[in-house]
Design an enzyme around this catalytic site. Sequence first.
Site, PDB file in Angstrom:
ATOM      1  N   ASP A 297       2.937   1.351  -3.586  1.00 38.20           N
ATOM      2  CA  ASP A 297       2.354   1.616  -4.911  1.00 38.20           C
ATOM      3  C   ASP A 297       2.213   3.117  -5.185  1.00 38.20           C
ATOM      4  O   ASP A 297       2.320   3.534  -6.333  1.00 38.20           O
ATOM      5  CB  ASP A 297       1.057   0.825  -5.142  1.00 38.20           C
ATOM      6  CG  ASP A 297      -0.086   1.253  -4.251  1.00 38.20           C
ATOM      7  OD1 ASP A 297      -1.116   0.569  -4.271  1.00 38.20           O
ATOM      8  OD2 ASP A 297       0.045   2.258  -3.533  1.00 38.20           O
ATOM      9  N   GLY A 298       2.014   3.908  -4.119  1.00 35.47           N
ATOM     10  CA  GLY A 298       1.980   5.354  -4.320  1.00 35.47           C
ATOM     11  C   GLY A 298       3.338   5.871  -4.778  1.00 35.47           C
ATOM     12  O   GLY A 298       3.443   6.705  -5.685  1.00 35.47           O
TER      13      GLY A 298
ATOM     14  N   ASP B 123       0.833  -1.195   0.000  1.00 37.96           N
ATOM     15  CA  ASP B 123       0.000   0.000   0.000  1.00 37.96           C
ATOM     16  C   ASP B 123       0.870   1.248   0.000  1.00 37.96           C
ATOM     17  O   ASP B 123       0.614   2.201  -0.730  1.00 37.96           O
ATOM     18  CB  ASP B 123      -0.895  -0.043   1.244  1.00 37.96           C
ATOM     19  CG  ASP B 123      -1.870   1.111   1.280  1.00 37.96           C
ATOM     20  OD1 ASP B 123      -2.474   1.335   2.346  1.00 37.96           O
ATOM     21  OD2 ASP B 123      -2.042   1.774   0.250  1.00 37.96           O
TER      22      ASP B 123
ATOM     23  N   ARG C 268       4.349   7.639  -8.519  1.00 33.02           N
ATOM     24  CA  ARG C 268       5.012   8.913  -8.776  1.00 33.02           C
ATOM     25  C   ARG C 268       6.328   8.715  -9.509  1.00 33.02           C
ATOM     26  O   ARG C 268       6.689   9.471 -10.403  1.00 33.02           O
ATOM     27  CB  ARG C 268       5.229   9.654  -7.457  1.00 33.02           C
ATOM     28  CG  ARG C 268       3.943  10.258  -6.905  1.00 33.02           C
ATOM     29  CD  ARG C 268       4.192  11.024  -5.610  1.00 33.02           C
ATOM     30  NE  ARG C 268       4.431  10.146  -4.478  1.00 33.02           N
ATOM     31  CZ  ARG C 268       3.470   9.563  -3.773  1.00 33.02           C
ATOM     32  NH1 ARG C 268       2.222   9.753  -4.069  1.00 33.02           N
ATOM     33  NH2 ARG C 268       3.775   8.769  -2.754  1.00 33.02           N
TER      34      ARG C 268
ATOM     35  N   ASP D 157      -8.001  -0.694   0.978  1.00 35.49           N
ATOM     36  CA  ASP D 157      -7.803  -0.311   2.380  1.00 35.49           C
ATOM     37  C   ASP D 157      -9.067  -0.537   3.200  1.00 35.49           C
ATOM     38  O   ASP D 157      -9.028  -1.150   4.268  1.00 35.49           O
ATOM     39  CB  ASP D 157      -7.491   1.196   2.458  1.00 35.49           C
ATOM     40  CG  ASP D 157      -6.014   1.456   2.389  1.00 35.49           C
ATOM     41  OD1 ASP D 157      -5.655   2.625   2.179  1.00 35.49           O
ATOM     42  OD2 ASP D 157      -5.242   0.501   2.536  1.00 35.49           O
TER      43      ASP D 157
END
Lengths: 224, 168
Positions: free
Chosen positions: A56-57, A53, A61, A78
């Site tokens: 992956d953000g 989690d 970017r 989530d």
Amino acid sequence: MTSKSRPSTISVYLYIPNIIGYIRVLLNCYAFAICFTNKELFSVLYFISFVCDALDGWFARKFNQVSTFGAVLDMVTDRISTACLLVILSQVYRLSFVFLSLLALDIASHWLQMYSTFLVGKSNHKDVKDSTSWLFKLYYGNRMFMGYCCVACEVLYITLFLLAKDSEKMMDVLLGTAKQSIVYSALLAVLLFGWATKQLVNVIQMKTAADLCVLYDINKKHNA
Amino acid sequence: MFLTFYVHPVSTFGAVLDMVTDRISTACLLVILSQVYRPSFVFLSLLALDIGSHWFQMYSTFLVGKSNHKDVKDSTSWLFRLYYGNRMFMGYCCVACELLYIILFLLAKESEKMTDVLMDAAKQSIIYSALLAFLLFGWATKQLVNVIQMKTAADLCVLYDLNKKHNK
């Protein structure tokens, strides 16, 4: 209309961070399928999903593959994984109403928040800058603190699940563990503080979001 | 929940409250069902599908600016048109779903297997069989629509990004 061809939707579905998202979903499915037969493996898989989690953000970017679908998939995964964790906790501890309430608060606060964010056009519910609440400013202004509260919440739930034996009372389990050593007590206190802060922020968030919904209607009428 | 079919909420807050209450009450019902029946994974999956499909749907509705997710007019799926085009059919599916869950809960005794409970009830009389079949069909349709809804909404999210890039 220009005739420049658009890439097909499949290209976005195959973005790396979205693939990580699918892996998260599969990990969670398998984890919850075996959670009662192999608690330790469940905890490891859940934790890996939690790490994904965060990853992956970062990948989105880094590879310039940020997508709306990815953001929604993230939020939905989530919500569902937290919900399922609270469900299995409500099965191993009697006091299910506590966990049902936490589930209700999690769903309601995030739902209202997302809805009100769309109404007022903020890009991200984590970008609230104008709230007068000191707790709000602390929580959302400081990513480390917010991260601590979120992680503490999940770790507390996983810990509660690992510690459970045959339908015990949750208070007994917590007190029993705390009494074992000062280190355990301190650790539990750290987790409980983060968890409590997160739940309090959920409640305030829900009230703020509800107010925004009401103000939206009042402004619309006023400008009509 | 039943009022939503006949009374249009006059406030945004009311509409959201309505949706949130629906989601939470369905979730709690599925939770208690997962407690009285083994295998709980079935009910966890239904909970996941309910939350996932409604969440994606709400998000995509905002992105494309439709006023209400029940106003989908442009989907090519015949099931979609049947479900959303016909308020009676949609109402039947939603009611059947909740009734099925309630009945499953009422019929449960000490951690039985769900299929045994359903088979026993069906065997008792032809009327019970017919009633159960009626409820199961409505429930199954609703879950299928949830899945299609989720896929459609996900496509809308992707198209939103593609259009944004395209129009730059």
